[in-house]
Motif scaffolding. Sequence first.
Motif, PDB file in Angstrom:
ATOM      1  N   SER A 264       0.848  -1.175   0.000  1.00 58.26           N
ATOM      2  CA  SER A 264       0.000   0.000   0.000  1.00 58.26           C
ATOM      3  C   SER A 264       0.890   1.233   0.000  1.00 58.26           C
ATOM      4  O   SER A 264       2.118   1.112   0.048  1.00 58.26           O
ATOM      5  CB  SER A 264      -0.945   0.011   1.209  1.00 58.26           C
ATOM      6  N   GLU A 265       0.283   2.417  -0.031  1.00 53.45           N
ATOM      7  CA  GLU A 265       1.041   3.646  -0.214  1.00 53.45           C
ATOM      8  C   GLU A 265       1.175   4.479   1.048  1.00 53.45           C
ATOM      9  O   GLU A 265       0.272   4.543   1.865  1.00 53.45           O
ATOM     10  CB  GLU A 265       0.331   4.516  -1.262  1.00 53.45           C
ATOM     11  N   PHE A 266       2.317   5.147   1.157  1.00 55.22           N
ATOM     12  CA  PHE A 266       2.438   6.233   2.103  1.00 55.22           C
ATOM     13  C   PHE A 266       1.710   7.407   1.467  1.00 55.22           C
ATOM     14  O   PHE A 266       1.607   7.510   0.241  1.00 55.22           O
ATOM     15  CB  PHE A 266       3.903   6.609   2.338  1.00 55.22           C
ATOM     16  N   CYS A 267       1.190   8.314   2.261  1.00 56.04           N
ATOM     17  CA  CYS A 267       0.496   9.483   1.731  1.00 56.04           C
ATOM     18  C   CYS A 267       0.824  10.699   2.589  1.00 56.04           C
ATOM     19  O   CYS A 267       1.298  10.574   3.721  1.00 56.04           O
ATOM     20  CB  CYS A 267      -1.016   9.237   1.695  1.00 56.04           C
ATOM     21  N   ASP A 268       0.618  11.871   2.023  1.00 53.96           N
ATOM     22  CA  ASP A 268       0.945  13.129   2.689  1.00 53.96           C
ATOM     23  C   ASP A 268      -0.319  13.703   3.322  1.00 53.96           C
ATOM     24  O   ASP A 268      -1.262  14.079   2.620  1.00 53.96           O
ATOM     25  CB  ASP A 268       1.522  14.102   1.666  1.00 53.96           C
ATOM     26  N   LEU A 269      -0.342  13.783   4.630  1.00 55.56           N
ATOM     27  CA  LEU A 269      -1.515  14.267   5.350  1.00 55.56           C
ATOM     28  C   LEU A 269      -1.796  15.745   5.109  1.00 55.56           C
ATOM     29  O   LEU A 269      -2.894  16.233   5.400  1.00 55.56           O
ATOM     30  CB  LEU A 269      -1.331  14.029   6.851  1.00 55.56           C
ATOM     31  N   THR A 270      -0.804  16.482   4.597  1.00 54.88           N
ATOM     32  CA  THR A 270      -0.975  17.922   4.408  1.00 54.88           C
ATOM     33  C   THR A 270      -1.526  18.267   3.022  1.00 54.88           C
ATOM     34  O   THR A 270      -1.814  19.435   2.741  1.00 54.88           O
ATOM     35  CB  THR A 270       0.359  18.653   4.607  1.00 54.88           C
ATOM     36  N   VAL A 271      -1.637  17.262   2.158  1.00 57.07           N
ATOM     37  CA  VAL A 271      -2.119  17.509   0.799  1.00 57.07           C
ATOM     38  C   VAL A 271      -3.624  17.263   0.736  1.00 57.07           C
ATOM     39  O   VAL A 271      -4.108  16.202   1.145  1.00 57.07           O
ATOM     40  CB  VAL A 271      -1.411  16.593  -0.219  1.00 57.07           C
TER      41      VAL A 271
END
Length: 307
Positions: A264-271
């Motif tokens: 699965s993917e890491f994701c940016d919480l600020t985007v």
Amino acid sequence: MYLRRSILSLGLLLSACGDPSTETATSDDPKTTGEPGSETGGGTQGVSGTTIDPPQTTGDPPSTTGSNTVTGDESGNFLDPTGGNNNQCDVWAQDCPAGEKCAGYADDGSEHWNSTRCVPVVENAAEPGEPCQIEEGVASGIDNCAKGSFCWYMDYTTLEGTCIVACSGSAESPTCPDNRHCDISNNGTLLLCLETCDPLVPSCPGDQLCFSSGEGTFICDLDNSGDGGAYGEPCAFVNGCNYGLFCSNTDTVPGCASATGCCSEFCDLTVEPTTCSGAPMQTCEPWYEPGAAPPGFEDVGACTILL
């Protein structure tokens, strides 16, 4: 094959989670071909355990609505299916006779480090950062690195690698030079000082991956994804997914049919809006528990399905 740590069955960290990266917590990442270990840390889902294959985890994953657990003992250590634990010396104390060093090795001749023994320190030994050569098999523990270092980043065909510093201090208070992180894996038989990284930004040298250690810190180590490692593909070790991905529990990735886990993917919480390939089933959830993220890593999230 270089299997680094075990997978964590992850749950996402919602409001209170552990770090999946605690590659085995102790930072006990099993690096070897072996079973994944558990983790304890701030990670949300994913594998962050330590098992490196050849024979790479780490703390408990953050809890969320759902549980994530990794195969390992209560401390998150990798469980070697072959047994092991025929330790002849202490890798922390380096209590071998003069002219020898205590090194991790596979007591069954496999590529899974599971025990320790005293091995000779060669004359004019290679220092950290210099090329090195492993003898008698990838997990023999025998190399031409100086005491206090270990031949790593090896080529499994030629058994050539690079000497890296081994952790010093103790399991309770490990230390490494140059702002490196002490990764303790394979039931404490491997003590590796590894570079730290950001999972959201390519920041590891060469063909290395960035994944969570047993203590919740992101570290660089070798890529074992081979021809696989894409989003949704099966994985069983922390270094089995491409850069920017992590090995997550089967029930947190849409369509995952693997018995061990899927990438699965890491994701940016600020985007905003956050992007997850598995949306709308998957959402971007914090990797760390509230207030537990190291400075600069507050934006790290993981794409998961809340259970």
